[in-house]
Design a protein around this motif. Sequence first.
Motif: not given
Length: 248
Positions: A58-63, A211-225, A32-38
Amino acid sequence: MAADLVHRQVAVIAATSTPAALAAKEATTTIPIVFETGDDPIKLGLVASMSRPGGNVTGVTQLNVTVVPKRLQLLHELVPTANVIGLLVDPTDPALAETATKEVQAAARTLGLEVHVLNASTEPDFDAAFAKLIELRAGGLVVGPGAFFTSRGELLAALALQHAVPTIFQAARAFVVAGGLLSYGADITDAYRLAGIYTGRVLKGDKPADLPVQQSTKVELTINLKTAKTLGLSVPNSLIGRADEVIE
């Protein structure tokens, strides 16, 4: 490394990058293989479909790939006078590099910007890339997706400051804390957590095909003033208001 894991007859392979997932997929059709890919796991050939992966994978994708054009838009919002922008990609990860290049160039045409693609797959390549940016008089740099860049965020932050190039990175707080200007993208921690949960389920007896491939949809924005001030940039309040974290 993938072949070695197969030789050891491990119970499951957690492959948390696109190159690792492809190597594992090539190495075994039974473990078995569990991947994480963009990237798109169907296009990569990892699974037959998102809902019914089939086989041993199976595994997880992100944005991280699909939001690369958004990085260009955010950089343009912060540095509207910059007409020439660099895009840094890793040619040894062609699936991510080609997709990111295509998406960013399409966004650049919409914004009326000129994008130059720069390649880097080793740390010495960074110096050449920044030298090219200076030669082109580029007004900014978008760092593309990939595990190689993720692991070298602090170095890229230092080089961007040294050469005074406004740079936007993937969602990696360490980059901005180290002096990077902006980071925007998928929350990698969230994607890894989901992959970890799937790995645990496989260890408990679940089959990847179920196990259906899951999609992580959380995104983050960080700024250094502070970095923005050092670069002589004024960050619009509209951008600050959308940030998940502002470092002063």
